[in-house]
Design an enzyme around this catalytic site. Structure first.
Site, short mmCIF file in Angstrom:
data_model
loop_
_atom_site.label_atom_id
_atom_site.label_comp_id
_atom_site.label_asym_id
_atom_site.label_seq_id
_atom_site.Cartn_x
_atom_site.Cartn_y
_atom_site.Cartn_z
CE1 TYR A 121 -4.12 -1.90 1.11
CE2 TYR A 121 -2.47 -3.23 2.24
CZ TYR A 121 -3.76 -3.07 1.76
OH TYR A 121 -4.68 -4.08 1.94
CG ASP A 122 0.76 5.89 -1.66
OD1 ASP A 122 1.91 6.21 -1.33
OD2 ASP A 122 -0.13 6.73 -1.89
CG LEU A 123 1.10 6.65 4.83
CD1 LEU A 123 0.11 5.78 5.58
CD2 LEU A 123 2.35 6.88 5.66
#
Length: 223
Positions: A14-16
């Site tokens: 996941y990107d944040l």
């Protein structure tokens, strides 16, 4: 595009910012502080939203035309505000904890791959009680702005010991996430609730696009 075979997926990266948390207020405020200190005018809050998501080095260089030394100085000023206040001017998107819990219960191994300094990413995820959902939280070393999103994703996969790329999918909200994933030979699910538009995600070649966290590896709409 890269074929997304959901039956094979074991790992989710996941990107944040813009994917797990809505960090726009803290990032925009940090840029406002930085530009004010540098005497740069003409940027309102709406215009500064384009700075949310891309690596800092690229934002300062592309949008403000700074050279390498100017970028380094601007980042230092930016972080004097961000490290003290901006980091927690942030909130978790509705449905994210529930989605992470569902996917973890289903047996997926989850990790974060962000262009944010790793030390900040860990603090944010701990603050919002999300760190327990992840096997690893991978970001850039503080002060090393040269790492690309593709390099962060590669490092995340190496740390997880991933050998079969068909078992991995990236989830993110900007073209940087999609392009970084594809450079590593893995598909990317784009999310429309973050900072990138559907048009941006489609143009970058997202392998699937979803409108809310509950659709991740569940019932997303194909591109």
């Amino acid at each position: 595009m890269i074929t997304l075979d959901k039956s094979k997926i074991k790992y989710i990266l996941y990107d944040l910012d813009g994917t797990l948390t809505d960090s726009a207020r803290g990032i925009v405020n940090s840029f406002k502080y930085c530009l004010h200190e540098l005497g740069i005018e003409g940027w309102d809050d709406k215009a500064l939203l384009k700075f949310v998501g891309p690596p800092l080095q690229e934002s300062f260089g592309a949008y403000l035309g700074m050279d390498e030394s100017e970028v380094d100085n601007a980042i230092k000023i930016y972080r004097t505000y961000y490290a003290d206040k901006g980091i927690f001017e942030n909130s978790v998107y509705d449905g994210v904890p529930e989605a992470l819990g569902r996917l973890r219960q289903a047996g997926y191994i989850q990790a974060v791959a962000t262009s944010k300094p790793e030390v900040y990413a860990k603090k944010i995820l701990e603050k919002f009680e999300l760190s327990g959902y992840f096997e690893d939280i991978c970001g850039i070393p503080l002060g090393d702005e040269s790492m690309t999103k593709a390099q962060v994703i590669a490092q995340s996969m190496e740390r997880l010991g991933i050998e079969d790329k068909s078992q991995v999918v990236m989830v993110g909200d900007r073209d940087y996430d999609i392009k970084g994933a594809h450079l590593n030979g893995i598909p990317c699910i784009g999310v429309t609730y973050g900072y990138g538009s559907r048009e941006e995600l489609e143009s970058a070649g997202a392998d699937e696009i979803v409108n809310n966290p509950s659709e991740i590896l569940h019932s997303g709409s194909s591109v």
